[in-house]
Design a protein around this motif. Structure first.
Motif, PDB file in Angstrom:
ATOM      1  N   GLN A 167       0.828  -1.203   0.000  1.00 52.50           N
ATOM      2  CA  GLN A 167       0.000   0.000   0.000  1.00 52.50           C
ATOM      3  C   GLN A 167       0.863   1.254   0.000  1.00 52.50           C
ATOM      4  O   GLN A 167       0.543   2.247  -0.667  1.00 52.50           O
ATOM      5  N   GLY A 168       1.966   1.245   0.753  1.00 58.50           N
ATOM      6  CA  GLY A 168       2.851   2.400   0.766  1.00 58.50           C
ATOM      7  C   GLY A 168       3.463   2.650  -0.598  1.00 58.50           C
ATOM      8  O   GLY A 168       3.491   3.791  -1.081  1.00 58.50           O
ATOM      9  N   ALA A 169       3.955   1.590  -1.248  1.00 55.74           N
ATOM     10  CA  ALA A 169       4.557   1.744  -2.577  1.00 55.74           C
ATOM     11  C   ALA A 169       3.524   2.210  -3.595  1.00 55.74           C
ATOM     12  O   ALA A 169       3.810   3.060  -4.451  1.00 55.74           O
ATOM     13  N   ALA A 170       2.300   1.674  -3.505  1.00 55.74           N
ATOM     14  CA  ALA A 170       1.250   2.056  -4.451  1.00 55.74           C
ATOM     15  C   ALA A 170       0.893   3.531  -4.313  1.00 55.74           C
ATOM     16  O   ALA A 170       0.734   4.247  -5.313  1.00 55.74           O
ATOM     17  N   ASN A 171       0.776   4.031  -3.090  1.00 57.75           N
ATOM     18  CA  ASN A 171       0.438   5.443  -2.896  1.00 57.75           C
ATOM     19  C   ASN A 171       1.585   6.353  -3.326  1.00 57.75           C
ATOM     20  O   ASN A 171       1.355   7.435  -3.866  1.00 57.75           O
ATOM     21  N   LEU A 172       2.817   5.908  -3.098  1.00 55.41           N
ATOM     22  CA  LEU A 172       3.965   6.699  -3.541  1.00 55.41           C
ATOM     23  C   LEU A 172       3.987   6.820  -5.064  1.00 55.41           C
ATOM     24  O   LEU A 172       4.184   7.915  -5.617  1.00 55.41           O
ATOM     25  N   VAL A 173       3.761   5.714  -5.741  1.00 55.98           N
ATOM     26  CA  VAL A 173       3.748   5.727  -7.209  1.00 55.98           C
ATOM     27  C   VAL A 173       2.559   6.521  -7.725  1.00 55.98           C
ATOM     28  O   VAL A 173       2.657   7.253  -8.725  1.00 55.98           O
ATOM     29  N   ASN A 174       1.412   6.415  -7.062  1.00 49.89           N
ATOM     30  CA  ASN A 174       0.214   7.151  -7.483  1.00 49.89           C
ATOM     31  C   ASN A 174       0.484   8.647  -7.583  1.00 49.89           C
ATOM     32  O   ASN A 174      -0.013   9.333  -8.492  1.00 49.89           O
ATOM     33  N   GLY A 175       1.236   9.182  -6.602  1.00 52.43           N
ATOM     34  CA  GLY A 175       1.512  10.609  -6.608  1.00 52.43           C
ATOM     35  C   GLY A 175       2.273  11.052  -7.830  1.00 52.43           C
ATOM     36  O   GLY A 175       2.096  12.185  -8.311  1.00 52.43           O
ATOM     37  N   PHE A 176       3.133  10.189  -8.375  1.00 52.14           N
ATOM     38  CA  PHE A 176       3.898  10.527  -9.567  1.00 52.14           C
ATOM     39  C   PHE A 176       3.070  10.436 -10.844  1.00 52.14           C
ATOM     40  O   PHE A 176       3.503  10.886 -11.899  1.00 52.14           O
ATOM     41  N   PHE A 177       1.885   9.830 -10.756  1.00 44.62           N
ATOM     42  CA  PHE A 177       1.028   9.701 -11.938  1.00 44.62           C
ATOM     43  C   PHE A 177      -0.262  10.515 -11.803  1.00 44.62           C
ATOM     44  O   PHE A 177      -1.197  10.334 -12.572  1.00 44.62           O
ATOM     45  N   GLY A 178      -0.305  11.379 -10.790  1.00 42.07           N
ATOM     46  CA  GLY A 178      -1.470  12.232 -10.629  1.00 42.07           C
ATOM     47  C   GLY A 178      -2.727  11.477 -10.266  1.00 42.07           C
ATOM     48  O   GLY A 178      -3.838  11.904 -10.616  1.00 42.07           O
ATOM     49  N   ALA A 179      -2.578  10.359  -9.571  1.00 48.38           N
ATOM     50  CA  ALA A 179      -3.737   9.548  -9.190  1.00 48.38           C
ATOM     51  C   ALA A 179      -4.069   9.767  -7.718  1.00 48.38           C
ATOM     52  O   ALA A 179      -3.260  10.258  -6.934  1.00 48.38           O
ATOM     53  N   MET A 180      -5.265   9.388  -7.343  1.00 54.79           N
ATOM     54  CA  MET A 180      -5.714   9.526  -5.962  1.00 54.79           C
ATOM     55  C   MET A 180      -5.076   8.454  -5.094  1.00 54.79           C
ATOM     56  O   MET A 180      -4.794   7.348  -5.547  1.00 54.79           O
ATOM     57  N   GLY A 181      -4.873   8.782  -3.816  1.00 52.37           N
ATOM     58  CA  GLY A 181      -4.405   7.779  -2.868  1.00 52.37           C
ATOM     59  C   GLY A 181      -5.528   6.815  -2.537  1.00 52.37           C
ATOM     60  O   GLY A 181      -6.704   7.103  -2.747  1.00 52.37           O
ATOM     61  N   GLY A 182      -5.181   5.664  -2.016  1.00 54.75           N
ATOM     62  CA  GLY A 182      -6.216   4.674  -1.729  1.00 54.75           C
ATOM     63  C   GLY A 182      -5.803   3.685  -0.663  1.00 54.75           C
ATOM     64  O   GLY A 182      -4.659   3.658  -0.208  1.00 54.75           O
ATOM     65  N   CYS A 183      -6.766   2.888  -0.267  1.00 50.21           N
ATOM     66  CA  CYS A 183      -6.540   1.823   0.711  1.00 50.21           C
ATOM     67  C   CYS A 183      -7.631   0.779   0.512  1.00 50.21           C
ATOM     68  O   CYS A 183      -8.509   0.935  -0.337  1.00 50.21           O
ATOM     69  N   ALA A 184      -7.559  -0.281   1.286  1.00 45.60           N
ATOM     70  CA  ALA A 184      -8.598  -1.316   1.207  1.00 45.60           C
ATOM     71  C   ALA A 184      -9.918  -0.753   1.710  1.00 45.60           C
ATOM     72  O   ALA A 184      -9.950  -0.090   2.748  1.00 45.60           O
ATOM     73  N   MET A 185     -10.993  -0.997   0.983  1.00 48.55           N
ATOM     74  CA  MET A 185     -12.321  -0.546   1.391  1.00 48.55           C
ATOM     75  C   MET A 185     -13.136  -1.747   1.838  1.00 48.55           C
ATOM     76  O   MET A 185     -13.192  -2.767   1.133  1.00 48.55           O
ATOM     77  N   ILE A 186     -13.757  -1.609   2.992  1.00 50.32           N
ATOM     78  CA  ILE A 186     -14.489  -2.742   3.549  1.00 50.32           C
ATOM     79  C   ILE A 186     -15.642  -3.141   2.637  1.00 50.32           C
ATOM     80  O   ILE A 186     -15.930  -4.341   2.470  1.00 50.32           O
ATOM     81  N   GLY A 187     -16.298  -2.157   1.995  1.00 50.62           N
ATOM     82  CA  GLY A 187     -17.424  -2.483   1.120  1.00 50.62           C
ATOM     83  C   GLY A 187     -16.994  -3.297  -0.081  1.00 50.62           C
ATOM     84  O   GLY A 187     -17.513  -4.388  -0.344  1.00 50.62           O
ATOM     85  N   GLN A 188     -16.014  -2.785  -0.818  1.00 47.77           N
ATOM     86  CA  GLN A 188     -15.538  -3.480  -2.012  1.00 47.77           C
ATOM     87  C   GLN A 188     -14.913  -4.821  -1.655  1.00 47.77           C
ATOM     88  O   GLN A 188     -15.102  -5.822  -2.354  1.00 47.77           O
ATOM     89  N   SER A 189     -14.170  -4.855  -0.534  1.00 47.67           N
ATOM     90  CA  SER A 189     -13.507  -6.101  -0.130  1.00 47.67           C
ATOM     91  C   SER A 189     -14.522  -7.185   0.212  1.00 47.67           C
ATOM     92  O   SER A 189     -14.376  -8.345  -0.189  1.00 47.67           O
ATOM     93  N   MET A 190     -15.562  -6.813   0.950  1.00 47.97           N
ATOM     94  CA  MET A 190     -16.546  -7.819   1.350  1.00 47.97           C
ATOM     95  C   MET A 190     -17.381  -8.285   0.163  1.00 47.97           C
ATOM     96  O   MET A 190     -17.737  -9.461   0.069  1.00 47.97           O
ATOM     97  N   ILE A 191     -17.696  -7.373  -0.757  1.00 46.10           N
ATOM     98  CA  ILE A 191     -18.409  -7.795  -1.971  1.00 46.10           C
ATOM     99  C   ILE A 191     -17.546  -8.776  -2.757  1.00 46.10           C
ATOM    100  O   ILE A 191     -18.023  -9.804  -3.256  1.00 46.10           O
ATOM    101  N   ASN A 192     -16.269  -8.483  -2.852  1.00 49.96           N
ATOM    102  CA  ASN A 192     -15.341  -9.343  -3.576  1.00 49.96           C
ATOM    103  C   ASN A 192     -15.259 -10.724  -2.928  1.00 49.96           C
ATOM    104  O   ASN A 192     -15.326 -11.764  -3.597  1.00 49.96           O
ATOM    105  N   VAL A 193     -15.119 -10.751  -1.602  1.00 48.69           N
ATOM    106  CA  VAL A 193     -14.992 -12.021  -0.884  1.00 48.69           C
ATOM    107  C   VAL A 193     -16.289 -12.816  -0.965  1.00 48.69           C
ATOM    108  O   VAL A 193     -16.287 -14.038  -1.195  1.00 48.69           O
ATOM    109  N   GLN A 194     -17.402 -12.127  -0.779  1.00 49.91           N
ATOM    110  CA  GLN A 194     -18.685 -12.819  -0.812  1.00 49.91           C
ATOM    111  C   GLN A 194     -19.006 -13.347  -2.205  1.00 49.91           C
ATOM    112  O   GLN A 194     -19.753 -14.317  -2.357  1.00 49.91           O
ATOM    113  N   ALA A 195     -18.418 -12.722  -3.224  1.00 51.26           N
ATOM    114  CA  ALA A 195     -18.628 -13.203  -4.583  1.00 51.26           C
ATOM    115  C   ALA A 195     -17.734 -14.392  -4.916  1.00 51.26           C
ATOM    116  O   ALA A 195     -17.807 -14.927  -6.019  1.00 51.26           O
TER     117      ALA A 195
END
Length: 459
Positions: free
Chosen positions: A202-230
């Motif tokens: 996650q640290g490396a991803a956020n560091l790289v995101n800044g160099f590409f003008g992208a938003m920072g992020g982290c694991a989201m409980i909603g998306q993660s649980m939908i993914n797992v339940q699927a």
């Protein structure tokens, strides 16, 4: 914004480098019921009544459920009359389909219920020509792949002073939500994943995101649980999700922009119903007041401020509650026994039980009054107690010194070698029994002489 994301990524890498992710084990984990069949969104996540659940994690889930639910309710803002009724009806239809589809035997189990529900409602809207708000009415989805660039900001103290608080908040919220979500997912999938790898990724991803003008992020409980339940069980499922989003943005925007907002709102509201612990209301009457306070506090602070503040507040309050309860368990039972079998002279034995630490030393000292002791020989037996910190050592020193000042002969029993070495005044009063004495360290500062003494003892 982008320098803050990059700095947040660096702070996450610092957490990885210092192995601070280990402290996530101090955060209580909410256990969830394992489905008797293979977990999937066809069998919605449920919360067991029989397994223990801890207030901080319950508050985390409840708070996020409220935040997610509030965001979905906002999709109805500004609507009136027919538009509002249509939005409500389509949302209710999506939720009903998500609950109904798992019970339809002719629907392949490999198709997640939310995906089929969204597709069904979207098709209905297009075929019937129903006028309702779609994703494209809210924001344009079409885009292109980002290009590398270095943020153009002045490298001055004022810049860093502005960036750092936001970066620290991003890092704290991101890592805490990620690691808590990771524990929740691990409990559902009955697997153990590495928090250490999660931090560096996650640290490396956020560091790289800044160099590409992208938003920072982290694991989201909603998306993660939908993914797992699927049915998602490996990193491939997460990569597939990321590639799908990239394809929607680059060349599938026209399709996604026609998806009704009501279908997405219905899917997320179903998730809210699943992750919110509805037994909290009944549990409040049965659990200790401290736990009730922590549950309500974490839930409320998560909604009002952010997850990092909520978790820190919950952990601190839980720790204080635990310290107070532990401090009430210290007890000194007094017995008078003959020094020898045929002797008329007696000695007093104080059997100390319970943890002895900064929170319980006051009660410990109150229970031992040298001025009221009638026997000339006194034994303080710590077989049923454990000395935790330097405050406890000071208390033992003080009480032994008071007994000696009153003319009593004092003996200390069943203390660990560390305790004996760290006692400043009463170290010579410890009775050593290699077979019965416990061995445990004390949370105190050891100087060079004490370390040398302990090393010689161990040798």
């Amino acid at each position: 914004l982008f320098p803050s994301v990059m700095c947040g990524g660096v702070l996450m890498l610092v957490v990885w480098l210092l192995r601070l992710d280990r402290f996530v084990t101090m955060l209580p984990v909410r256990r969830v019921e394992r489905a008797r069949r293979a977990p999937s969104l066809r069998h919605p996540l449920t919360t067991p009544r029989s397994l223990p659940q801890v207030p901080v994690m319950i508050g985390f889930c409840n708070g996020l459920a409220i935040v997610i639910g509030s965001a979905q309710i906002n999709s109805f803002a500004g609507l009136a009359d027919a538009a509002l009724y249509t939005q409500v009806a389509l949302t209710a239809l999506t939720m009903a389909l998500i609950k109904l589809i798992p019970n339809l035997s002719f629907v392949p189990k490999q198709i997640p219920a939310p995906l089929l529900a969204i597709a069904s409602v979207g098709t209905l809207v297009q075929v019937a020509g129903i006028a309702t708000k779609a994703v494209g009415d809210v924001a344009a989805v079409a885009g292109s792949l980002p290009a590398f660039h270095v943020p153009n900001v002045p490298v001055t103290f004022e810049t860093w002073a502005t960036i750092f608080p936001f970066a620290a908040s991003v890092a704290a919220v991101g890592l805490i939500e990620t690691l808590l979500t990771q524990q929740l997912v691990d409990d559902v999938t009955e697997r153990r994943t590495s928090t250490h790898k999660e931090c560096i990724a996650q640290g490396a991803a956020n560091l790289v995101n800044g160099f590409f003008g992208a938003m920072g992020g982290c694991a989201m409980i909603g998306q993660s649980m939908i993914n797992v339940q699927a049915g998602g069980r490996t990193r491939i499922s997460g990569l597939t999700c990321a590639l799908a989003i990239a394809s929607y943005v680059t060349f599938g925007a026209g399709f996604i922009e026609r998806v009704p907002i009501a279908a997405l709102a219905g899917t997320m509201l179903c998730l809210v119903l699943d992750i919110f612990d509805w037994t909290s209301f009944a549990r409040i009457r049965k659990i200790p007041k401290t736990d009730t306070t922590v549950l309500v506090l974490v839930t409320g602070v998560t909604v009002v401020t952010n997850l990092a503040v909520a978790v820190f507040a919950g952990v601190v309050l839980s720790a204080l509650g635990y310290a107070y309860k532990s401090s009430q368990r210290i007890e000194a039972r007094r017995t008078s026994v003959p020094i020898k079998t045929d002797s008329t002279e007696h000695r007093t034995v104080y059997e100390i039980s319970g943890p002895l630490f900064f929170g319980s030393v006051g009660s410990f000292l109150e229970q031992l009054d040298p001025r009221m002791e009638g026997n000339d020989r006194v034994v303080l037996d710590f077989a049923s107690s454990k000395v935790w910190d330097s405050s406890a050592l000071v208390a033992i020193d003080d009480v032994a010194d008071k007994f000696r000042n009153c003319g009593k002969v004092v003996t200390l029993r069943h203390l660990s070698p560390d305790c004996a070495a760290l006692l400043r005044k009463a170290g010579d009063l410890v009775e050593v029994n290699l077979e019965e004495d416990p061995e445990y360290p004390v949370a105190a500062d050891y100087d060079d002489e004490e370390l040398e003494t302990l090393t010689d003892h161990a040798a």
